[in-house]
Each structure stands twice: as structure tokens, then as C-alpha cells.
Design an enzyme around this catalytic site. Structure first.
Site, PDB file in Angstrom:
ATOM      1  N   TYR A   8     -80.246 -10.101 -44.652  1.00  0.00           N
ATOM      2  CA  TYR A   8     -80.422 -11.344 -43.895  1.00  0.00           C
ATOM      3  C   TYR A   8     -79.172 -12.188 -44.078  1.00  0.00           C
ATOM      4  O   TYR A   8     -78.637 -12.281 -45.188  1.00  0.00           O
ATOM      5  CB  TYR A   8     -81.650 -12.104 -44.424  1.00  0.00           C
ATOM      6  CG  TYR A   8     -81.841 -13.467 -43.788  1.00  0.00           C
ATOM      7  CD1 TYR A   8     -82.661 -13.626 -42.672  1.00  0.00           C
ATOM      8  CD2 TYR A   8     -81.196 -14.594 -44.292  1.00  0.00           C
ATOM      9  CE1 TYR A   8     -82.835 -14.866 -42.079  1.00  0.00           C
ATOM     10  CE2 TYR A   8     -81.353 -15.840 -43.701  1.00  0.00           C
ATOM     11  CZ  TYR A   8     -82.183 -15.970 -42.601  1.00  0.00           C
ATOM     12  OH  TYR A   8     -82.344 -17.199 -42.010  1.00  0.00           O
ATOM     13  N   GLU A  68     -78.255 -17.067 -37.055  1.00  0.00           N
ATOM     14  CA  GLU A  68     -79.088 -16.243 -37.932  1.00  0.00           C
ATOM     15  C   GLU A  68     -79.023 -14.779 -37.510  1.00  0.00           C
ATOM     16  O   GLU A  68     -79.164 -14.460 -36.325  1.00  0.00           O
ATOM     17  CB  GLU A  68     -80.544 -16.723 -37.864  1.00  0.00           C
ATOM     18  CG  GLU A  68     -81.433 -16.057 -38.897  1.00  0.00           C
ATOM     19  CD  GLU A  68     -82.896 -16.463 -38.738  1.00  0.00           C
ATOM     20  OE1 GLU A  68     -83.469 -16.270 -37.649  1.00  0.00           O
ATOM     21  OE2 GLU A  68     -83.459 -16.995 -39.715  1.00  0.00           O
TER      22      GLU A  68
END
Ligand code: GDP
Ligand code: MN
Length: 389
Positions: A109, A197
């Protein structure tokens, strides 16, 4: 403003952030051709909507051939996708992105955002990619790595290397991670993003680092500096009421209560929401009609509020600074008349020409209650809703 994954990846590519090859398709035939053109053993067909969690909702499918890609696209296109991030009614899929498949070795991530408390940029990374980061943060906060970047100093390569080693990358992988994060950070700054993101960022069996997903948010107030970004707006993806508000320059956010609010000034609007809660009610919306609200604006604002079927009463809270309360009162009366407003109205006018304004309200034969103070206005609105129920 949000953009689609395929648009985000286009920008990633421009800034040297590695992404798989891919093509947009709006029909199954186009998806088939795209898969053929990509020529990889596996392609991934991905629903393009402004919401995450598509994989779990059936919006991401692997295909082993061009004809399978066509089938996958025909299943996804036109479907109403339900994920934890879509509105209750789901989202209609109008386009798919056909992407070369990757041999995923491990998922990570990576995000960049602004940490207002620290007054710094924050690069957030985790080895627990592919799943919801909120759950990781909740269950194993130690798995979330945060690197703060001082805007005056900028991002230093050693910070990226340090983060890479913390993620468990070896020297060769870190050498790829540095330009990856650098490109992403440049994009974030240059295009005035509010958030970037990537979930998942993957390490492939071939040893490449790739952004498999991409989410970009832009600061609306800076869009005037980036016409090429403003062009990426997809009105079909935006909340219909918020879009209508946007077009007439009203700041509107739909909420789930039953007291419609019309206020001038964002701060006063927030205070009004607080007061409604304090008095035991629930606001149906946030609406800032702006400092220069006039008769027409008031009418448009009423229309917008009344589109929400949950609204059982409307609270108008205007402070006459730049605006004149008598003009607002005329607007309220005209709008209530024209639109046939049936729900009770509670109106609080303070400031310039408020006495005249209240007189106009009193003379109208509408179901309007005047309030003096904010607290009184909140109590009256909550009582009006209870009375209606
Ligand atoms: P999201 O569910 O909306 O966040 O969509 P993602 O783009 O993150 O895709 C969902 C999941 O599909 C990813 O977490 C991956 O596990 C999987 N996925 C996406 N692309 C590929 C690929 O090229 N190969 C494989 N094997 N899986 C993929
Ligand atoms: Mn994802």
C-alpha cells in the site's frame, strides 16, 4: 475532484510512475481488440467508476484470452456495481479498463496526503496491500509506516530509501522504489493533488514495481491552475445534487437527516449543523449559499434542498453582512410561494436590514416562523420536525 483509475494511471505514466499497459473500452468488442493489442497471456478487465472495492464487488475480472476479455467486459459493462464505497443505489459501469495482467509476487500500500496537524506531507506505506487500509490501521497500526516531508525541505532520496528498506525491499528493489515515489510525489505537488493512493502497489515475479490501482483526488480550489486536470471531470460520477449545486456555485453536501439547511458562509453553516445536533435533530444537508446570496440564489437553494425527500423542515440562517436580510426575506417568500414549499420554515435573520426582513416574513401568509438566536432557530426547527412526524 476525483478521476478514474485509467486517468490516474495516465498521469502516473507521465510522471514516470510504473504502471501496466492498458486501454479504455466502452464496448465488449473494444475490450476484445484492446486485449488482442496488449497481447499478454492474461489481461485484467476493470470497471471504471469513482469507487474502490471493485474487486470484491465483481468489477475486476481476469481473462486468459481476447474472447474471454470480451465476455468479461460484457458482464461488467452496464452492471450496477455495489461496493462499500458506492452510494446505496450502486454505480452504473459505463467503461472498462483493459490492462496487461501482472504476476503478483507481493502487494503493498502506498499513499501521499497532507498531514494538517504536522503541517507536512505524509507518505504512508504498508506491506499489507490489497486490503482495506482502514482495517490494517485498526488491527495492526504498527504495519502502517509514515514518512513526513517538510514542504520547505522537500522529499529527500534517503527518506524514500529508508521507507523502501522498512517495507523489506532489497537494494535492487529500493533502486526502483526511489524513482517510483519521486514521480508520485512530483505529480502530487505539481498537479495540486489532495491525495494519491495506490492499493495495491505490487512487486511482480519479474522483479518490477507496478501501480496496479490508482486513486487521485485534486484540490478543487486549485483546479483553475490545471485546465488539463479539470477536463478529466466525469459529471456522470458525481452526486447529482452536488453537481447541480456546483453548477450554480453553491457549496452543498448531502447528509442523512431531515432538516434542510440554507445558510450563508461555511462557518455559520457548520455552526448551524452543530446547533441542530445540539437541539436533538439531524440536518439533511450542508449548504453554503455564499456571502453574496441574492433572491435567485435563495430560490435555487430551496429547489436543491427540496429535492431531498427526507426534508421535513427547513432552517434558513442568514447573517446579513454583505447581503441584505430584506432581500433574502423577499427571496425566501418568493421561493416558498413559487415552489409551493409545504414543509415548515424556520428563518433566522440577523445583521443588515434584519428588522425589515423579519417584517417581510411576518406579512407573508406562509408557514414561516422567525427566530432571533441560533439556539432558538435550532429548537424551532427540531420542534417543527417532531410536530410533522
Ligand atoms: P479495487 O478493488 O477497486 O481496489 O481494484 P484494484 O485495482 O485494487 O483490483 C482489485 C484486485 O484485483 C487487486 O487487489 C489485485 O489482487 C487484483 N488484480 C488487479 N490486477 C491484477 C493482475 O494483473 N493480476 C492479478 N493476478 N490480479 C490482479
Ligand atoms: Mn485497490
Amino acid at each position: 475532484m476525483n478521476v478514474h483509475e485509467y486517468q490516474a494511471k495516465g498521469l502516473f505514466r507521465e510522471f514516470g510512475v510504473a504502471v501496466p499497459e492498458g486501454q479504455l473500452a466502452t464496448t465488449p468488442e473494444e475490450a476484445e481488440r484492446a486485449a488482442k493489442a496488449l497481447g499478454t497471456a492474461v489481461v485484467v478487465v476493470k470497471a471504471q467508476v469513482h469507487a474502490g472495492g471493485r474487486g470484491k464487488g465483481g468489477g475486476v475480472k481476469l481473462a486468459q484470452s481476447a474472447s474471454e476479455a470480451k465476455t468479461a467486459a460484457s458482464e461488467i459493462l452496464g452492471m450496477t456495481l455495489h461496493t462499500p464505497q458506492t452510494p446505496p443505489e450502486g454505480k452504473l459501469v459505463r467503461k472498462v479498463y483493459v490492462e496487461a495482467g501482472s504476476n503478483i509476487e507481493k502487494e503493498y500500500y502506498l499513499a501521499i496526503l497532507f498531514d494538517r496537524a504536522a503541517e507536512k506531507f505524509a507518505i504512508v506505506a504498508s506491506t499489507e496491500g490489497g486490503m482495506e487500509i482502514e482495517i490494517v490501521a485498526e488491527n495492526s497500526p504498527d504495519k502502517i509506516l509514515t514518512t513526513l516531508v517538510d514542504p520547505n525541505v522537500g522529499l529527500r532520496d534517503y527518506q524514500i530509501r529508508d521507507l523502501g528498506f522498512q517495507l523489506g525491499f532489497d537494494k535492487g528493489q529500493v533502486a526502483k522504489f526511489v524513482p517510483f515515489v519521486r514521480g508520485l510525489f512530483d505529480l502530487y505537488l505539481e498537479k495540486d493533488c489532495s491525495q494519491v493512493e495506490i492499493n495495491p502497489l505490487v512487486l511482480t515475479a519479474e522483479g518490477d514495481l507496478l501501480a496496479l490501482d490508482g486513486k487521485l483526488n485534486f484540490d478543487d480550489s486549485a483546479l483553475y491552475r490545471h485546465p488539463e486536470i479539470a477536463e478529466l471531470r466525469d459529471p456522470e460520477e458525481e452526486d447529482e445534487r452536488e453537481r447541480a449545486a456546483n453548477e450554480i456555485d453553491l457549496a452543498y453536501v448531502g447528509l442523512d437527516g431531515n432538516i434542510g439547511c440554507m445558510v450563508n458562509g461555511a462557518g455559520l453553516a457548520m455552526a448551524t449543523l452543530d446547533m441542530i445536533h445540539y437541539c436533538g435533530g439531524k440536518p439533511a444537508n450542508f449548504l453554503d449559499a455564499g456571502g453574496g446570496a441574492d433572491k435567485e440564489k435563495v430560490k435555487e437553494a430551496f429547489k436543491l434542498i427540496l429535492r431531498d425527500e427526507n426534508v421535513k423542515a427547513i432552517l434558513v440562517n442568514i447573517f446579513g453582512g454583505i447581503v441584505r436580510c430584506d432581500l433574502i426575506a423577499e427571496g425566501v417568500v418568493a421561493a416558498a410561494d413559487d415552489l409551493g414549499v409545504e414543509v415548515p420554515l424556520v428563518v433566522r435573520l440577523q445583521g443588515t436590514k434584519s428588522v425589515e426582513g423579519r417584517a417581510i416574513l411576518a406579512e407573508s401568509n406562509l408557514n414561516i416562523t422567525s427566530a432571533e438566536t441560533l439556539k432558538e432557530a435550532g429548537e424551532l426547527a427540531v420542534a417543527a420536525v417532531k410536530g410533522a412526524a
